[in-house]
Design an enzyme around this catalytic site. Structure first.
Site, short mmCIF file in Angstrom:
data_model
loop_
_atom_site.label_atom_id
_atom_site.label_comp_id
_atom_site.label_asym_id
_atom_site.label_seq_id
_atom_site.Cartn_x
_atom_site.Cartn_y
_atom_site.Cartn_z
N ASP A 84 0.83 -1.20 0.00
CA ASP A 84 0.00 0.00 0.00
C ASP A 84 0.87 1.26 0.00
OD1 ASP A 84 0.65 -0.84 2.71
OD2 ASP A 84 -0.65 0.79 3.41
N GLU A 103 -0.15 -0.71 5.87
CA GLU A 103 0.96 -0.19 6.66
C GLU A 103 0.92 1.32 6.77
OE1 GLU A 103 5.03 1.26 7.64
OE2 GLU A 103 3.80 1.73 5.89
N GLU A 104 0.50 1.98 5.69
CA GLU A 104 0.49 3.44 5.69
C GLU A 104 -0.68 4.02 6.47
OE1 GLU A 104 2.89 5.04 4.81
OE2 GLU A 104 3.96 4.05 3.16
#
Length: 388
Positions: free
Chosen positions: A79, A143-144
């Site tokens: 991502d 993750e972001e």
């Protein structure tokens, strides 16, 4: 157009891998088909594929078992943060090559690392099939963002299967200028706080009858800014930054009875989030009757030091020296990473990747030379881990 130096098969392959990944608009938590593509690539290399889907997040666990021995995990995310075309030299989801650089959202953070590891894994398995150990690919699409249903879920899944990794390599961008010049052997923790101050409103001409919440906020900020973090050490410093100050007062002749302060702390691995809270709340003890503090988004730190036997940190350092001719700088600076979900008393976690100077920026880019060097570093790590 590729320079002749980049036209050998291996160079073209890692570039092609990265361009394929970047063309997918995988904005958190949408993996935009990248995990299907990775599943196909790894499946063709003999990896067993498992997928975990939760709350709109897709996760990939790919594993290949060569024999008894140590377990190495490659940690990554597909991502990316959003990007518009404004100010870009090329479409942010094109992967276009301009003067030796590949441009695109996520080329550095961290699709470049994934492309390099895929190429390195293929090279390892073509040359000499390992006979010991296991390899895991652990890739998320979350993750972001809040990172609640990504690597955290993967780590919990591994624990439920009693799979204990000996080492993890995280493909985050870590280099200052050139691949291999810096790696992260840990990350500082992060936690946010919100302080609400309650005073007593009144006319500005009669302050003796009021309690000015804004004035108290000044004392609070001064106290926070002057905390001495005595557990810090060189290379892992704690810092507190005020991120917001709000007073709900629409007129200029009323003393405000409320104020909100927000702050964020990036803290040394020598602290836990509980210890950070204790220090802050202790510092503000004299003002406690005026305020309440709530804590948000704690991210625990992690740290991997050298150890005498089977040291993954030393193995990575040697691989970089063999590839680049110099040892890397060790640092725990920067934000948090998913490495924190896998680090423990047994599992050593090291982050190593391309240069991070342009991540999350307009014209995010990776030098092709840097991408190839990271692929060579990864291959040296894999060879040393499985074959030497």
């Amino acid at each position: 157009m590729l320079s002749p130096v980049f036209k050998n098969t291996e160079c073209v392959e890692v570039i092609d891998f990265l361009q394929t990944l970047v063309k997918a608009k995988s904005i958190t938590p949408d993996d935009a088909g990248t995990l299907n593509w990775l599943s196909e690539q790894l499946g063709s290399l003999g990896f067993e594929i498992e997928r975990i889907h939760k709350n709109g997040v897709n996760n990939l666990i790919a594993s290949r078992h060569f024999g008894e021995g140590p377990k190495l995990g490659f940690i990554g995310h597909v991502d990316v943060v959003p990007a518009s075309s404004n100010g870009w030299k090329a479409d942010p989801f094109s992967g276009e090559i301009i003067k030796g650089f590949i441009y695109g959202r996520g080329v550095a953070d961290m699709k470049g690392g994934i492309a390099a590891m895929l190429s390195a894994t293929k090279k390892l398995l073509k040359q000499e099939l390992p006979t010991i150990g296991s390899m895991y690919w652990l890739i998320t699409s979350d993750e972001e963002g809040e990172a609640e249903y990504g690597s955290k879920e993967i780590a919990e899944y591994l624990a439920s299967k009693h799979i204990v990794l000996d080492a993890c390599l995280v493909g985050e961008p870590t280099a200052d200028e050139l691949a291999g010049d810096a790696i992260k052997n840990g990350r500082r923790g992060a936690i946010s706080g919100r302080i609400n101050i309650k005073g007593k409103a009144g006319h500005v001409a009669y302050p003796e009858n009021s309690i000015n919440a804004a004035h108290i906020s000044g004392k609070v900020i001064n106290s926070l800014a002057h905390i001495v973090w005595d557990r810090d050490e060189v290379g892992s410093k704690t810092g507190l930054q005020i991120t917001g100050l709000k007073v709900n007062n629409s007129v200029d002749n009323i003393i405000p009875d409320n104020c909100e302060i927000t702050f964020n702390i990036r803290y040394s691995h020598n602290y836990s989030s509980a210890q950070i809270r204790e220090v802050v709340e202790g510092t503000l003890g004299d003002l406690h009757q005026f305020l309440s503090c709530t804590w948000e988004r704690p991210c625990e730190p992690y740290y991997t030091g050298h150890k005498s036997d089977n040291c993954f940190l030393a193995l990575v350092e040697r691989a970089i020296y063999q590839t680049c001719g110099q040892y890397p700088k060790l640092t725990t600076a920067g934000g948090t990473s998913d490495g924190r979900f896998f680090s423990n008393a047994h599992t050593q976690v090291i982050e190593c990747g391309v240069a991070n100077a342009t991540i999350h920026q307009v014209n995010e880019r990776v030098a092709i030379e840097d991408l190839i060097q990271v692929e060579q570093i990864y291959h040296a790590i894999l060879k040393s881990y499985y074959l030497e």
